[in-house]
Design a protein around this motif. Sequence first.
Motif, short mmCIF file in Angstrom:
data_model
loop_
_atom_site.label_atom_id
_atom_site.label_comp_id
_atom_site.label_asym_id
_atom_site.label_seq_id
_atom_site.Cartn_x
_atom_site.Cartn_y
_atom_site.Cartn_z
N GLN A 156 -0.78 -6.64 5.92
CA GLN A 156 0.49 -5.99 5.59
C GLN A 156 0.26 -4.58 5.08
O GLN A 156 -0.85 -4.20 4.70
N ALA A 157 1.33 -3.82 5.08
CA ALA A 157 1.23 -2.40 4.73
C ALA A 157 0.75 -2.21 3.29
O ALA A 157 0.94 -3.06 2.42
N ASN A 158 0.09 -1.08 3.09
CA ASN A 158 -0.26 -0.60 1.75
C ASN A 158 -1.32 -1.42 1.05
O ASN A 158 -1.28 -1.59 -0.17
N PHE A 159 -2.28 -1.96 1.80
CA PHE A 159 -3.42 -2.57 1.12
C PHE A 159 -4.05 -1.50 0.24
O PHE A 159 -4.32 -0.37 0.67
N THR A 160 -4.31 -1.86 -1.00
CA THR A 160 -4.72 -0.86 -1.99
C THR A 160 -5.93 -1.32 -2.78
O THR A 160 -6.01 -2.48 -3.18
N GLY A 161 -6.86 -0.40 -2.99
CA GLY A 161 -7.91 -0.59 -3.98
C GLY A 161 -8.97 -1.61 -3.61
O GLY A 161 -9.53 -1.60 -2.54
N ARG A 162 -9.23 -2.50 -4.58
CA ARG A 162 -10.33 -3.47 -4.50
C ARG A 162 -11.65 -2.73 -4.25
O ARG A 162 -12.53 -3.22 -3.53
N VAL A 163 -11.78 -1.56 -4.86
CA VAL A 163 -12.95 -0.72 -4.62
C VAL A 163 -14.23 -1.42 -5.06
O VAL A 163 -15.24 -1.41 -4.36
N ARG A 164 -14.20 -2.04 -6.26
CA ARG A 164 -15.40 -2.71 -6.76
C ARG A 164 -15.80 -3.86 -5.84
O ARG A 164 -16.98 -4.00 -5.49
N GLU A 165 -14.83 -4.69 -5.44
CA GLU A 165 -15.15 -5.83 -4.57
C GLU A 165 -15.65 -5.36 -3.21
O GLU A 165 -16.60 -5.93 -2.66
#
Length: 910
Positions: A156-165
């Motif tokens: 879905q639109a706008n998946f965001t972040g989860r940079v650490r994972e």
Amino acid sequence: MSKFTFDVFISYSHEDAVWVKTWLLPRLEAAGLRVCIDSRDFAIGAPSVVNMETAVRESARTLLVLTPAWVQSEWTNFEALLIQTKDPAGTNRRLLPLLLKPCEPPDRLAIFTHADFTDPADWDLELNRLLVAIRPAAPDQTATLQPHLVHTYAIQANFTGRVRERGELTAWPADDERPVCALVAMGGMGKSALAWYWLTHDLLPGAAVPAVDGVMWWSFYEGESSFARFIHEALRYVGGRPIDPEQFPTTYDRAQELRRLLQTRRVLFVLDGFERQLRAYAGLDAAYRPDHAADPSRDARSCVDPTASRLLRDIAAGATRAKLLLTTRLMPSDLEDRAGDPLAGVLNRELKEMSREDALAFMDAQGVKKGTPAEIATACAAYGYHPLSLRLLSGLIARDARTPGDIAAAPRHDVHADLIQRQHHVLEHSYNALPKRERALLSRIAAFRGPMDYEALSVFNTLSSEERFQAALEDLRARGLLQRDLALNRYDLHPIVRRYAYDRLSDKKRVHTRLRDYFTQISVPHVSNVRSIEDLMPVIELYHHTTRAGQYDEAATLLRDRLVPNPLYFQFGAYQLMIELIRALFLDGEGHLPRLKNMSARAWLQNALAISYGSSGQPRRAAFLFELSNIPDEKLGNKEGIATTLQNMTIMRVMLGELAAAERDVRRCIKLSREINNEFSEFAGHQELGRVLAYRGAFVETKAELKIAQDGFDAHGARITNYVSVIRAAKAQCALIMGDIDTALRAAREAQEMAREVARITMHVERDFITAEWLLGEALVMEGRNLNAAAEHLGEALARCRRINLVEIEPNILLGWARWFRAHGNAHESQTHAEEALAIADRCEYRLAQAEIRNFLAWAALEAGEREVARAHAEVARERAWCDGPPYCYRVALDEAEGMLRELGVGEEK
């Protein structure tokens, strides 16, 4: 490695389908070519134009089967135009005409030399010419495979972040110590979205990522994505060739070949939704099952398919170079040690809530732009930074009637302390905020168990026009409640949304009745023409909706007439699938009878469920169900039902080593059968009594009982029952226990012949072939004269056994192989097979098999000079063979264990 997925795409008119599918296709694939054909490889639900474009683009050659029907077809002409735009002058020879019937092809094709198949006498010669034109160079085993994303994920639109994972996932492929990564989380945490985004945005485009030879994405949320299908597709991908069905006929064979290839190929497999392969989520109702209702026990977290268990452990142990990323709601117990800790080769990561920064960025992207960061963070924290909850919450705020896009709307949504309650609450608000018709539409869509195309959804179009229906679907998608895969034009629901919306479906029976009618219209092969379980999927869907519609008696009839016992039991041996299907009718649990009007149908279902458990390695559960099903028969005085159940209970009790109860039950079975003059039941009782007596060491009585049974069954013949083969198999097994090798060989050969005769006259019973092959191989090993023939029979038995997951017989076959390797002087392979047999016997509580295997391992240890190991095995063998104590003991195994202990200087006392 070729950049193409397929070597050749066949463009043909459906009027010529018989020749293409029965003559041309098998020969192209037998030559090792990867062939694309519409009936098998076109994506269901995708527009025909898209499928054609994909086929032409992903195939190195396009083969035109020219006939008058082809020339007149606008679609096949369109396919030819597509390929000519890629290679207009034919310099790359991407378009290959095959003239099957005289015709006048379009002028644009006249410039190409064709293969002339108009004379059948020349077909083989022309085929060789054609293969030379099609065949690519041998695949480069050192080259990188093109990514193979079998099932696309509609993120879905706008998946965001989860940079650490994502950073941790990116570093993981270089970690040779941990080949497996398990991404575990409750529903709605975004496991699938994270894995897909990382794969498509971080790993595949990243030049600095540690190299892998290939990447394959597979989702078990798809309707027909069984583990067997995954193995098939994975082998095809890694091997770079179609699978030779003669060389690799079973899933086990293909898994072994895949394992061999992965010892040199570093391929990353991403298996999404792996909980669907665990017992806790393996049922047909998995789509509606909430997290908190899943059984977290070790057994519930074990793999349903033993092939899956083996492959997971192989990869975790570093037996291959493969990397495996799982997304799952439950940690598979097959990746844990006995203490419940992850195996050394497993990186276990529990995915938790979003970070504060990610949540702020996500809410902004979703249109929540009014409010301070602190205010927005406070609102998000109230929902535990749960990704699905925030998506639904943002949809509510962005569309709030009073303050759209303002975080000030958040306090109007009450918050509960428990995460599941918060998740439930935001779903409630999102659901209730829908227009009434969209709310009803969403709940009806939730009645589907998996992804569906637009045509299927249209069953529920009550919005007066196509435009309004499409607008409603788009609104549901924009609110985060409905997912759409544009590439395949399929729609789906997040499991949590599906469960919530389905729970609020007020007219479940009517909706499922409508879906039952829809699936009734889908044609399926007649039972005699069914070649795979996939052929039965429309019938299984029909059964599911018939059951959910509350039409239990109709569902039971469908089950009996079109699924069980033939083909699922006799032909495919799909015992786990049978368990899932049958359990759907046990609404009050397995401890109660199904809600059917017909009492005989109730008894049939309970017995069918118990038999399925017994065949799949769960004899104790089967015995419990048999005892339960006997209660109403005892009350009603139904002697026929009691006798049948007692016979089945005897088989389970023998497996469990309950010999006293087994003999009691089978003697009563014979007595009742005589009272009601049921000869078949009586003969079956004499057969099982003969086996019980053989284990007890009462050999004279054994022979007498088996003779009564065989004479009786032979009088009926193969036209009536497959027991003409079964009784000979029992006779061979008892002869092996008694050490009478000549009788065992003769009876096993007769069992094999009778199984073929039954298949010719009446029906194919796969387990009868497996049993005969095992016993014939076992007898030949013990005879010791023709070990090559023994290997052929044991190999055939094991392959066919694993093909249908007939756990009941597998440890016996493995022990036969252990004896074979011992006779060949290969102690290592002998030990390996015996230990594998013991692992199955221990897990399934096969007491008599445990005694046999332990005795074998004791002798092997003694021969290796390991006296303490030998003693330990022999002591367990003695305890297992003791059963209920003499005379109700496994006499031969008990004598062998006590003889071993005497040789080791251990006392005989128990």
